[in-house]
Design an enzyme around this catalytic site. Sequence first.
Site, PDB file in Angstrom:
ATOM      1  CB  SER A 148      -0.933  -0.020   1.457  1.00 49.74           C
ATOM      2  OG  SER A 148      -1.758   0.946   1.518  1.00 49.74           O
ATOM      3  CE1 TYR A 161      -3.649  -2.150   5.114  1.00 50.82           C
ATOM      4  CE2 TYR A 161      -2.806   0.006   5.005  1.00 50.82           C
ATOM      5  CZ  TYR A 161      -3.038  -1.105   4.392  1.00 50.82           C
ATOM      6  OH  TYR A 161      -3.744  -1.561   3.713  1.00 50.82           O
TER       7      TYR A 161
END
Length: 242
Positions: A148, A161
């Site tokens: 990501s 995350y």
Amino acid sequence: MARGSSASLGGQVAVITGAGRGIGAAIATRLAELGATVVLCGRRRALLEATADRIARVPGKAEAVECNVTELASVQALAAQVERTYGRVDILVNNAGIGGFNQPLHEVPPDAWDAILNTNLRGVYYGIRCFAPMMIRARRGDIVNISSLAGKNPLPNGAPYAASKWGLNGLTYSVAEELRGYNIRVSVVCPGSVETELSPHPGRDAAKMLQPEDVAHVVAMLVTQAPRSFASEVLLRPTQKP
């Protein structure tokens, strides 16, 4: 392994984790369209079967296998089944992941931290640990890790995350150097916000956001490159800011 310009994956076997929906399902469908036999992995059989049904209409070949990437024994059983059934693995896409975007780090419960890191980072380690030996013996393979842009930039209220994705990027770069001598290419794809069920994106225009098919397109490009090169990292952004 696809190593020519025809962009065909006929005869190849691709294992995709988190393939029940979203990005994983899109990647599996795209690789099946290119001729690969895809092994769909995830914790929910109903979702995997739904993906397999869609692929069958491509038409394509798919097998659904329940697997929890946070459990080494589960991933070992998956690898053993793939080797027994197909005798090879050409492509491994480590896509399974979970989010967490609504708490500052000091309020994150330890079990939530563990769940995110165990899925997003430990799960990739388990996948590579179990499938890389098959690729090493064959002296070929492609491993694609789905990360990501949160692995490149700060993510307030999503520190666990972000930490998992920063870690995944470093893991990918290191493993790429370990395995390139075996003709195994290891790449990481870092998309921006993708319209999936992983996390809400309040205030964003969904029509301008990345779609799962955009990530699938990049994965297909990576595994059909000519043999003399590989793209070690792809940063994927929407054309218009959502």
